[in-house]
Scaffold this active site. Structure first.
Site, PDB file in Angstrom:
ATOM      1  N   HIS A   1     -17.723  19.059  55.225  1.00  0.00           N
ATOM      2  CA  HIS A   1     -16.619  18.283  54.666  1.00  0.00           C
ATOM      3  C   HIS A   1     -15.309  18.889  55.135  1.00  0.00           C
ATOM      4  O   HIS A   1     -15.129  20.097  55.084  1.00  0.00           O
ATOM      5  CB  HIS A   1     -16.652  18.282  53.138  1.00  0.00           C
TER       6      HIS A   1
ATOM      7  N   ASP B   1     -16.219  10.450  39.587  1.00  0.00           N
ATOM      8  CA  ASP B   1     -15.250  10.909  40.584  1.00  0.00           C
ATOM      9  C   ASP B   1     -14.514   9.737  41.204  1.00  0.00           C
ATOM     10  O   ASP B   1     -13.302   9.791  41.412  1.00  0.00           O
ATOM     11  CB  ASP B   1     -15.940  11.713  41.681  1.00  0.00           C
TER      12      ASP B   1
ATOM     13  N   ARG C   1      -6.067   9.642  39.655  1.00  0.00           N
ATOM     14  CA  ARG C   1      -5.216  10.763  40.086  1.00  0.00           C
ATOM     15  C   ARG C   1      -4.232  10.314  41.149  1.00  0.00           C
ATOM     16  O   ARG C   1      -3.083  10.772  41.192  1.00  0.00           O
ATOM     17  CB  ARG C   1      -6.081  11.908  40.606  1.00  0.00           C
TER      18      ARG C   1
ATOM     19  N   SER D   1     -14.075  17.298  42.785  1.00  0.00           N
ATOM     20  CA  SER D   1     -14.248  15.966  43.365  1.00  0.00           C
ATOM     21  C   SER D   1     -15.104  16.043  44.631  1.00  0.00           C
ATOM     22  O   SER D   1     -16.101  15.333  44.780  1.00  0.00           O
ATOM     23  CB  SER D   1     -12.868  15.374  43.671  1.00  0.00           C
TER      24      SER D   1
ATOM     25  N   LYS E   1     -19.602  15.152  44.913  1.00  0.00           N
ATOM     26  CA  LYS E   1     -20.197  14.182  45.837  1.00  0.00           C
ATOM     27  C   LYS E   1     -21.176  14.854  46.795  1.00  0.00           C
ATOM     28  O   LYS E   1     -22.246  14.322  47.079  1.00  0.00           O
ATOM     29  CB  LYS E   1     -19.103  13.460  46.621  1.00  0.00           C
TER      30      LYS E   1
END
Lengths: 305, 305
Positions: free
Chosen positions: B82, B161, B168, B183, B187
Site C-alpha cells: 500500500h 471505513d 472525514r 483506515s 482494509k
C-alpha cells in the site's frame, strides 16, 4: 469559502477570521454547511478555544442570523437577567415581578430544561392554561402594561444559536466557554434589553463545577456584553446544594409565590434580592424603596436592595 | 451506551474502552450514531490522539464491520503493498505483475484518487473496457491463474471505513495518524493478505509533509499489522518531486508498461524494485532470479531485488 478550510483553520490552532465566522454561521443557518461539518468545528473550538475577538464576532454572527427585537418605548428602562442554571433555581419567577414592581421592565425570554437543570418555561407550564409563546406585539404590550414578561424566545431570535445548540447537545460539545457564552449573549443582545445581570453558578449542581471556570465564563460574557454596548454585570453563586426547598416544576412555582408573599426559604430570598439590586442599579433605579414598591411585603425586599 | 458519553471520553483526553470502540464503530455503520456525532468524535481523536491499544482495537472494529475475505489456496504466498499516495505514483501498475512473475500472489484491492493524488483504479480505467469491480470468486480465480489482481475493494470489506472515510473528507478530519493508519490497515487486514509492504511518502507532494510524520504513520501501521498477526514492513520514500515523468491516468499507464518492458524512468524502476524486494522477502521467495522470472527484462529487475 469552504467549510473544510474553516475547520482546518481552527483545528490547527489558528484564529478564525471575521469573514470565516460570518460565512460559516450564516451558511450553517441556511443549511449549506452540514451538521457534521459544524460538529467537527464545534469540537475544534471546544478543544482549541477562541480569543475574545473571535467570541465577540461569533456572537455578532449569531445575532445577525435573525432579527434584533425592539419593543419600542415601554416607558421603563429594560433590564434582564440570565442564570446558567442549577437545581431548584426558580429565581426568575419571584425576580421578574419584583424588579417590575420597582419600576424596571424585564423582558425575560426564557428556555427549557437543560441537562439536569429545570427550565423556567417548563416550570410555568405547570400552571394550567399558561402559554409560553407570545408574539412580539404581545411581549411589548405586556412590558408596557405589567413591566415584566416571561415567555419563550421568538423563532426569529438568533436562529443560528437554536440550531447550533441542538447540535452541540448531541455531539458532546456543550461545555465550551466560548460557545456557551456566545449562545447566551447572542439571545440576550438580540432581545434588545438595556442591561443584563448574569447569575453564573458553580458547584456540583451547576454546569461549571469550579468557581474558576464560572469566573472565566462570567468574564467572557461580560466582555461580550461590553463589546456590544450592553451594560452587563455578573454574580458568581454557589450551586453545591439545591436552591430553596422545592425541586420540581409545580413545587417551584408554589415556592416562588411564597417568596413574593414575603416568605419562602432564605437562600431563595437572598439571591432574588441580590440579583434585583444589580438589575435596578443597571436600570438606574436607586430609590426603589420610596418610589415604587407598594405592597408591604415587597417593599421590605426592595428596601434591602 | 450513548454516543455523547463516548465523545466526552475522548474529548476530555481519556482512552476509549474496547467496548466503547466496538459499540461506536458498529452503531455508526448501522446508522445509529449520527454523522455529526462521529464527526465530533473524529475531531476529538484527531486533536487528542489514540494510543497503540486503542488504534489496534479501532482497526479490529472496522474489520469486524464487514467480512474478512478468504481466497482459499491460490497456490502461492499472498503479499500486498500500500502506498500513502503521491503525485505520479503509478508503482502498483508495474509492481503487481513483477511480484506475480516472481512467484507471489498480489491481491491489490485499490482505491480512487484522494485529494491531489491519483488513484490506481482511475489510472486503469483509462484503458477502454477495463472493469474495476470483481466478485470474490473472480478475484480468487485471477490470483490463482495470473498471480495478481488490481480491482476495487468489495462492498463488504470494512464498510465502517468506507463510511467514516467519506465523513472525514468533508469534516476536516483526514489528517489524523490513528485514523489514517486504522483506515488503511483495516482494509488490508480484511483483504486477507499474508504479508504487507507499506510505501509511506513524505514531502511536498505527499499527505505527510515531513519524514518525522511519515515515520510516525509507518510505525503506527506496522504496529497494527503486527498486533493482527500480519507481517508488515514499511519504506519511507521521498515525494518532493513527482515519480517518473508522467502524471495523468493514461500517461501513467503508458509509463508503467514502459517499465515492465525494461525501460522507464530510473526513479520508478528503483522504487518498484525496492518494494518488490520487500514483498518477496515477506512472501519467503528468496530465489526469484533463478526460479521464476522468465522474460529477460524482468529477470534483471528481479535480480537486482
Amino acid at each position: 469559502m469552504h467549510a473544510v478550510e474553516v475547520i482546518h483553520n481552527k483545528r490547527d490552532g489558528a484564529r478564525l477570521t471575521d469573514s470565516q465566522i460570518d460565512w460559516v454561521v450564516a451558511a450553517y443557518t441556511r443549511g449549506e454547511v452540514a451538521d457534521e461539518q459544524m460538529a467537527a468545528l464545534a469540537m475544534a473550538i471546544l478543544l482549541n478555544g477562541m480569543d475574545a475577538g473571535e467570541i465577540a464576532h461569533w456572537t455578532q454572527a449569531m445575532i445577525d442570523s435573525g432579527e434584533v427585537l425592539s419593543f419600542g418605548d415601554v416607558g421603563r428602562p429594560l433590564v434582564d437577567k440570565h442564570s446558567t442554571g442549577g437545581v431548584g433555581d426558580k429565581i426568575t419567577l419571584p425576580l421578574a415581578p419584583l424588579v417590575a414592581a420597582c419600576g424596571a421592565a424585564v423582558p425575560q425570554l426564557s428556555g427549557r430544561g437543560l441537562g439536569h437543570t429545570g427550565g423556567t418555561l417548563d416550570k410555568l407550564e405547570s400552571i394550567p392554561g399558561w402559554r409560553a409563546s407570545l408574539s412580539d406585539e404581545e411581549i411589548a404590550a405586556q412590558l408596557a402594561d405589567v413591566g415584566a414578561v416571561i415567555c419563550a424566545t421568538t423563532p426569529t431570535l438568533a436562529p443560528a444559536d437554536r440550531k447550533l445548540y441542538a447540535l452541540r447537545d448531541v455531539t458532546g460539545t456543550v461545555e465550551s466557554i466560548p460557545l456557551i457564552a456566545s449562545s447566551i449573549m447572542s439571545k440576550k443582545i438580540a432581545e434588545g434589553t438595556g442591561g443584563l445581570v448574569l447569575d453564573v453558578k458553580f458547584g456540583s449542581g451547576a454546569f461549571m463545577k469550579t468557581p474558576e471556570r464560572a469566573r472565566q465564563l462570567a468574564e467572557t460574557m461580560v466582555a461580550i456584553g461590553t463589546a456590544h454596548g450592553l451594560a452587563t454585570t455578573a454574580l458568581l453563586t454557589d450551586m453545591s446544594v439545591p436552591l430553596g426547598r422545592a425541586v420540581g416544576n409545580a413545587l417551584e412555582v408554589a415556592e416562588s409565590v411564597e417568596v413574593l408573599r414575603g416568605g419562602g426559604p432564605s437562600d431563595v430570598v437572598e439571591l432574588t434580592v441580590a440579583l434585583a439590586r444589580e438589575m435596578l442599579a443597571l436600570a438606574g433605579i436607586t430609590d426603589a424603596t420610596r418610589r415604587r414598591c407598594s405592597p408591604p411585603a415587597r417593599r421590605t425586599r426592595c428596601g434591602s436592595g
